[in-house]
Scaffold this active site. Structure first.
Site, mmCIF file in Angstrom:
data_model
loop_
_atom_site.group_PDB
_atom_site.id
_atom_site.type_symbol
_atom_site.label_atom_id
_atom_site.label_comp_id
_atom_site.label_asym_id
_atom_site.label_seq_id
_atom_site.Cartn_x
_atom_site.Cartn_y
_atom_site.Cartn_z
ATOM 1 C CB THR A 163 71.601 56.914 28.661
ATOM 2 O OG1 THR A 163 71.332 55.451 28.971
ATOM 3 C CG2 THR A 163 70.639 57.451 27.707
ATOM 4 C CG PHE B 81 71.045 50.252 36.965
ATOM 5 C CD1 PHE B 81 72.368 49.989 36.071
ATOM 6 C CD2 PHE B 81 70.209 49.521 37.098
ATOM 7 C CE1 PHE B 81 72.361 48.569 35.683
ATOM 8 C CE2 PHE B 81 70.375 47.956 36.563
ATOM 9 C CZ PHE B 81 71.426 47.637 35.727
ATOM 10 C CE1 TYR B 82 72.648 49.059 32.169
ATOM 11 C CE2 TYR B 82 71.459 49.116 30.059
ATOM 12 C CZ TYR B 82 72.264 48.235 31.012
ATOM 13 O OH TYR B 82 72.559 47.074 30.960
ATOM 14 N N GLY B 83 72.081 55.493 33.572
ATOM 15 C CA GLY B 83 72.339 56.731 33.383
ATOM 16 C C GLY B 83 73.474 57.422 34.527
ATOM 17 C CE LYS C 289 71.256 44.455 32.356
ATOM 18 N NZ LYS C 289 71.258 44.645 30.868
#
Length: 338
Positions: free
Chosen positions: A26, A61-63, A93
């Site tokens: 993502t 925050f993986y987007g 995380k």
């Protein structure tokens, strides 16, 4: 098949010796469709024997624009496949300011981060482990760990990990509350003294080292030969080690590892993962992939063993490896090895 054990506040958890990083699903300009993500996650979990969990590594925050798309995808996965919640150990995380990549270890932001993660998972999966992705240098690490310890006590998170820290910082946090994992970059071209110090400190304190990028951000797979091999929107285009001038020098390391892998009948990626795994029973390689075939290739490295002669050859490459360029762009270096 090798396993490792996490020591959590509620007891020991046995996980596969190779984990699955989910960032590439993502944290890209084009988000991978759910169907493809789900297939890759399921294939990995389904390859394990009963009683062994798959370590999944996600991020708040993986987007795009540091959005929680990764968690939303996982929520849909566990909603569709509820039986997989107990077959996985989920690390998330967080600890960055909302919608940014700026570390914020304040009490207020950690509460916001943990609550956001729990909310996005919608009760379909618990947060087995939480770690601040980077250390906020404005807040004593002891304070941040103490805050997270309260969330463990409240049941919002199961355990605490640390990320991108030096050995002494890890031990400072461990004195406040038992640390279950420490995540650092480890690979045949990233095995500095700092890395070795963390691995040794973790071993002495029953902490698992989650070794991310064991394939050198994909470069050690041998599939990248020039900058143009990266997609136009690939974030790795910014990495100094992949820039013209540096890349050609670094290919020497790749070619040396590839020669050893070819002679052994495995892929260079499997060689790198297996070598990282060989650094200790508490060292868990964390390759990442959004593709089922690559996920299964990575996990197959768990059955790779080295003869003393083979290991000597790999170690010789590692000892002599001098990668050209830093592992991250200049603006990100300040947050490493806190």
């Amino acid at each position: 098949m090798s396993t490792t054990t996490f020591f959590t506040p509620t007891g020991e958890v046995v996980v596969n010796k190779i984990g699955h990083g989910l960032m590439s699903m993502t944290a890209t300009a084009t988000i991978t469709p759910d169907k493809q993500c789900f297939e890759a996650i399921k294939a990995g979990v389904d390859s394990l024997p009963p009683g062994v969990k798959m370590f999944l590594n996600a991020g708040e925050f993986y987007g795009p624009n540091a959005s929680p798309v990764n968690l939303e995808m996982l929520s849909r996965f566990f909603e569709k496949y509820p039986d997989y919640a107990e077959k996985t150990f989920l690390s998330v995380k967080g600890g960055m300011q909302a919608g940014s990549l700026v570390a914020d270890g304040s009490d207020e932001n950690l509460a916001r981060s943990v609550n956001t993660i729990v909310e996005k998972l919608r009760g379909f999966k618990k947060v087995d482990l939480f770690q601040c992705a980077r250390v906020d240098k404005k807040v004593p690490v002891e304070q941040s760990i103490a805050t997270l310890a309260r969330f463990v006590k409240e049941g919002k998170i199961g355990s605490i990990g640390m990320s991108e820290v030096r050995a002494e910082t890890l031990l400072r946090g461990h004195k406040v509350h038992p640390i279950t994992t420490v995540e650092i970059e480890v690979s045949p071209w990233e095995y500095s003294q700092e890395v070795r110090d963390v691995i040794n400190a973790a071993k002495e304190n029953n902490i698992v080292v989650v070794a991310y990028s064991p394939i050198g951000h994909g470069f050690l797979s041998g599939e990248i030969r020039k900058l143009e091999d990266f997609a136009a929107d690939d974030r790795r285009r910014m990495h100094p080690r992949f820039q013209p001038g540096n890349l050609e020098k670094n290919l020497v390391i790749v070619d040396q590892l590839t020669a050893i892998a070819t002679a052994k009948g495995i892929t260079p990626a499997q060689l790198s993962i297996a070598w990282v795994s060989s650094l200790g029973p508490h060292v868990l390689p964390l390759p990442g992939s959004a593709r089922t075939a690559r996920q299964l290739e990575n996990l197959a490295a768990n059955s790779v063993t080295f003869t003393p002669e083979e290991l000597d050859k790999v170690n010789e490459v590692v000892r002599n490896a001098e990668p050209a360029g830093t592992r991250y762009p200049e603006f990100l270096l300040k947050d490493l090895w806190a």
